[in-house]
Design a protein around this motif. Structure first.
Motif, short mmCIF file in Angstrom:
data_model
loop_
_atom_site.label_atom_id
_atom_site.label_comp_id
_atom_site.label_asym_id
_atom_site.label_seq_id
_atom_site.Cartn_x
_atom_site.Cartn_y
_atom_site.Cartn_z
N UNK A 136 0.83 -1.20 0.00
CA UNK A 136 0.00 0.00 0.00
C UNK A 136 0.87 1.26 0.00
N UNK A 137 0.25 2.35 -0.42
CA UNK A 137 0.91 3.66 -0.42
C UNK A 137 0.15 4.62 0.48
N UNK A 138 0.86 5.62 0.97
CA UNK A 138 0.26 6.67 1.78
C UNK A 138 0.10 7.93 0.94
N UNK A 139 -1.05 8.56 1.04
CA UNK A 139 -1.27 9.87 0.43
C UNK A 139 -1.07 10.91 1.52
N UNK A 140 0.00 11.68 1.39
CA UNK A 140 0.41 12.64 2.42
C UNK A 140 0.11 14.05 1.93
N UNK A 141 -0.54 14.84 2.78
CA UNK A 141 -0.82 16.24 2.45
C UNK A 141 0.01 17.15 3.34
N UNK A 142 0.49 18.24 2.74
CA UNK A 142 1.31 19.18 3.49
C UNK A 142 1.28 20.55 2.85
N UNK A 143 2.03 21.49 3.39
CA UNK A 143 2.01 22.86 2.86
C UNK A 143 2.52 22.96 1.42
#
Length: 291
Positions: A136-143
């Motif tokens: 699986x992959x992670x969807x990471x949100x940031x600035x």
């Protein structure tokens, strides 16, 4: 979660969207995001963690469900173990549902979340070997926007979250094939795993994926054992294997994850028992998947 300020939390922010959560974490990089809090608040109560602030994620509805996306399931990081344990989710990703149902007593399953299990990265996290086996992959949100990283990279410390970033979703391939999660505990009833194994079949690639949890800081993938057993499976037939092959696979997995010491040294009895446990779990998981 590396903030060890001497004071207790000074502020609590409750954003209503992922964008607001990212903005709050960007404005206060020392703040810690919290969803179920089953691990975080335990650390705070023990005096092991003193965050300067908390960013509560409980009001963000977009991370509490899942959706389909290009042959994958996009799972919200706020999905609770209880929600993942339900039959509709089990029909989608059976091994992850089994891991969620084994995560602990009801009060833990009702509060604990998929994203928290990943970010806390406790070796005994039940979802971790399943996510590793599913690749699986992670969807990471940031600035700076959104990016994807493999779950295994985060757990191994190869790609860490930057200031202001948080895990928003977990992207899991839908294999539409048998998958199994089993674990051993030190006592009866819900408890932390002493060892766990996830086995996933991938008929399209004629592959077997296996991940072993709880015995090391991160899930272990016995790749040689995977390739060997996949070469023995009749992918065009009934996919059955002789008991001897299942036993050999279990021992192969266990030896790869808990190797013999060098020289004339012997494994301590407790470690030898753990290796036998891993072998039994791997044998059982593969047998169930192929049946």
């Amino acid at each position: 979660m590396t903030t060890h300020a001497p004071q207790t939390a000074q502020s609590v922010t409750l954003p209503a969207s992922l964008d607001e959560a990212v903005a709050a974490l960007t404005a206060m990089p020392a703040a810690v995001p919290v969803a179920g809090g089953t691990d975080l608040m335990a650390a705070v109560n023990k005096g092991q963690l003193r965050p300067a602030g908390l960013v509560g994620l409980g009001r963000i509805n977009e991370i509490r469900g899942w959706q389909y996306q290009d042959g994958h399931a996009l799972l919200g990081a706020g999905l609770t173990h209880s929600r993942m344990g339900r039959p509709d989710f089990a029909a989608l990703i059976p091994a992850l549902a089994a891991a969620a149902r084994a995560a602990g007593p009801p009060q833990i399953r009702n509060a604990g979340t998929l994203g928290g299990n990943v970010v806390t990265a406790a070796p005994t996290g039940d979802s971790l070997p399943v996510l590793a086996a599913l690749e699986a992959d992670l969807v990471v949100m940031g600035p700076l926007g959104t990016r994807e990283i493999p779950v295994s990279h985060l757990l191994a410390g190869r790609d860490l979250l930057a200031p202001g970033e948080l895990v928003a979703f977990v992207r899991v391939p839908l294999l539409h094939a048998p998958q199994v999660f089993v674990k051993a505990t030190g006592r009866t009833g819900p408890a932390r795993a002493t060892a766990s194994v996830a086995v996933v079949l991938d008929p399209a690639r004629r592959g077997v994926r296996c991940a072993v949890g709880a015995i090391a800081p991160m899930p272990l993938r016995p790749l040689e054992a995977e390739h060997w057993i996949a070469s023995l499976v009749d992918w065009d037939g009934e996919r059955g294997l002789a008991p001897e092959a299942l036993t050999a696979f279990g021992e192969y997995v266990a030896a790869a994850c808990i190797p013999d010491p060098e020289g004339d040294e012997q494994l301590p009895p407790a470690v030898l028992h753990l290796r036998r446990t891993v072998a039994a779990l791997a044998r059982r998981a593969l047998g169930r998947a192929l049946s």
